[in-house]
Design a protein around this motif. Sequence first.
Motif, PDB file in Angstrom:
ATOM      1  N   CYS A  76      -2.067  17.280 -11.347  1.00 37.31           N
ATOM      2  CA  CYS A  76      -2.475  16.192 -10.467  1.00 37.31           C
ATOM      3  C   CYS A  76      -1.441  15.947  -9.376  1.00 37.31           C
ATOM      4  O   CYS A  76      -0.320  16.463  -9.430  1.00 37.31           O
ATOM      5  N   LEU A  77      -1.864  15.196  -8.393  1.00 41.09           N
ATOM      6  CA  LEU A  77      -1.003  14.885  -7.258  1.00 41.09           C
ATOM      7  C   LEU A  77       0.127  13.967  -7.727  1.00 41.09           C
ATOM      8  O   LEU A  77      -0.112  12.947  -8.365  1.00 41.09           O
ATOM      9  N   GLY A  78       1.371  14.373  -7.414  1.00 41.87           N
ATOM     10  CA  GLY A  78       2.521  13.574  -7.836  1.00 41.87           C
ATOM     11  C   GLY A  78       3.203  12.933  -6.660  1.00 41.87           C
ATOM     12  O   GLY A  78       2.668  12.997  -5.553  1.00 41.87           O
ATOM     13  N   PRO A  79       4.358  12.319  -6.841  1.00 44.63           N
ATOM     14  CA  PRO A  79       5.028  12.078  -8.123  1.00 44.63           C
ATOM     15  C   PRO A  79       4.393  10.878  -8.858  1.00 44.63           C
ATOM     16  O   PRO A  79       3.283  10.485  -8.512  1.00 44.63           O
ATOM     17  N   GLU A  80       5.110  10.310  -9.840  1.00 44.42           N
ATOM     18  CA  GLU A  80       4.631   9.111 -10.544  1.00 44.42           C
ATOM     19  C   GLU A  80       4.185   8.033  -9.548  1.00 44.42           C
ATOM     20  O   GLU A  80       4.851   7.815  -8.543  1.00 44.42           O
ATOM     21  N   GLY A  81       3.076   7.376  -9.879  1.00 44.67           N
ATOM     22  CA  GLY A  81       2.678   6.239  -9.050  1.00 44.67           C
ATOM     23  C   GLY A  81       1.541   6.524  -8.079  1.00 44.67           C
ATOM     24  O   GLY A  81       1.184   5.671  -7.280  1.00 44.67           O
ATOM     25  N   THR A  82       0.939   7.725  -8.125  1.00 46.47           N
ATOM     26  CA  THR A  82      -0.217   7.999  -7.269  1.00 46.47           C
ATOM     27  C   THR A  82      -1.470   7.376  -7.902  1.00 46.47           C
ATOM     28  O   THR A  82      -1.518   7.099  -9.100  1.00 46.47           O
TER      29      THR A  82
END
Lengths: 283, 283
Positions: free
Chosen positions: B5-11
């Motif tokens: 999945c598209l990162g980083p953390e928080g997307t």
Amino acid sequence: MTYACLGPEGTFTQTALRRLLSAVPPGRAPAHRPFPSVPAALEAARRGDCDAAVVPLENSVRGVVPATMDQLASAEMHINAEVEVPVSFALMAPEGVALEEVTAVHSHPHALGQCEDWLRTRLPGAGTRTAASTAAAARQVAETAAPGHAAIAAPAAADLYGLRILAGGLGREEGAVTRFVAVAPRWSHPARTARERTSLLVFLGPGGPALVPDVLNAFRTLGIALSWIQSWPTGRALGSYHLFLDVDAHIDTGPLRLAMAAVGSLGLEVRFLGSYPRWTATG
Amino acid sequence: MTYACLGPEGTFTQTALRRLLSAVPPGRAPAHRPFPSVPAALEAARRGDCDAAVVPLENSVRGVVPATMDQLASAEMHINAEVEVPVSFALMAPEGVALEEVTAVHSHPHALGQCEDWLRTRLPGAGTRTAASTAAAARQVAETAAPGHAAIAAPAAADLYGLRILAGGLGREEGAVTRFVAVAPRWSHPARTARERTSLLVFLGPGGPALVPDVLNAFRTLGIALSWIQSWPTGRALGSYHLFLDVDAHIDTGPLRLAMAAVGSLGLEVRFLGSYPRWTATG
């Protein structure tokens, strides 16, 4: 006539404008006012500050242009002409910058999207920065001359802003084309030709996409060919769409009037956006 | 299962992933590998480096996500699940930066598009810079802490990267929603539920949009409701489109099989993308 369009000099929109007014000698821009964005150009036409706006509607690789679709769906604007422009992208930088030194690439988001594959493979380490237009990106890169900065724009923008082309043909598809339209608050009754196109906007309402077959059948039954069928979100919820249609007929023809009445009898609003000559390669 | 999945953390994608696997306790991310872009996440799933990719497909304000549409149209990928995520945008910057000091706004192009109106009225002088994701923008702004730089991201990204929210609710529409899908090379036969959806891709071929009424009638005649009808350019020329369809039926039902055969008898290729439970608010 003054046309609002995306500036500065060297955008694809200005090529579209020149093609649209083919009587204008090459190299001389027709009367136009450059605006920093597509919504700003559309707004100038809507308010009457300019007679019309020339704006991109769809691209053969990247699909529709959200800002134009939104304005056509939300404001009482009409389409009076269309023109297609081949879209070719080049990477350009001030003299002395080599391709492998490029660390930041400026362009319009639509152009960055079309050049995504090229950037990922050829300049994987470079960051991207959005500009209001491809020509604005070229101008900015030329003016600031920051080390490692380059722009993606039409090859002609390199000449205009004194940049050197580092690579050409960046787009994903050879032969990419953008369709531009001239829009204004009023329909201008453009002279009729042998090849007419009419743009319509159907408000699907709560029935949503389930009604689309009925809408399309209304045209089909009357022998009217559809050349563009495009859903666009209303913004209210997922599953709620407007339907943009282009048909091969003039609004002043009986079958098209009947078809529109048939869609109306489904309880749906149909807005007439404009009848205008279909673009042909010969202009 | 590992999800690309598209990162980083928080997307927003990571919120989608958590919702999709609702057994995962809040605050704990399911097994996933972050990638710098949607195409990179899709490519990892296509190659088998991850079991599936969770990617955005369409947004209720901004329409479809080009990178996902392209991959579904060009690679043999299947959809095994869908999930909707409310999308709310906040402007955030390091401690000590005031709203009126913001000169550069970083975010994903899709987010910048949805916040265009807000930026034009509230920060008309600020430039915009694209980042690979909203969370990447937040992280970058936090790490570089350059004066006047801010990010547009999900409110949760502010906590994650130690930024302060300067303004919330930046999107054009309250209640904007993005639909995400889990895609993989194979269809995983997800367990059937009472509300099924099937995604199909119809290759319109040289007949183009003129054949769409016949295609839609094939489903309508058999009582199958259409919930999504989306043209997507083939990339070859203007006027050349694929047609994405979502219908309210499972692939293992007679009427849907018949409808697909009817489309085939028009001489058109129909590709099955997947049958999966329709997303409902209760998850």
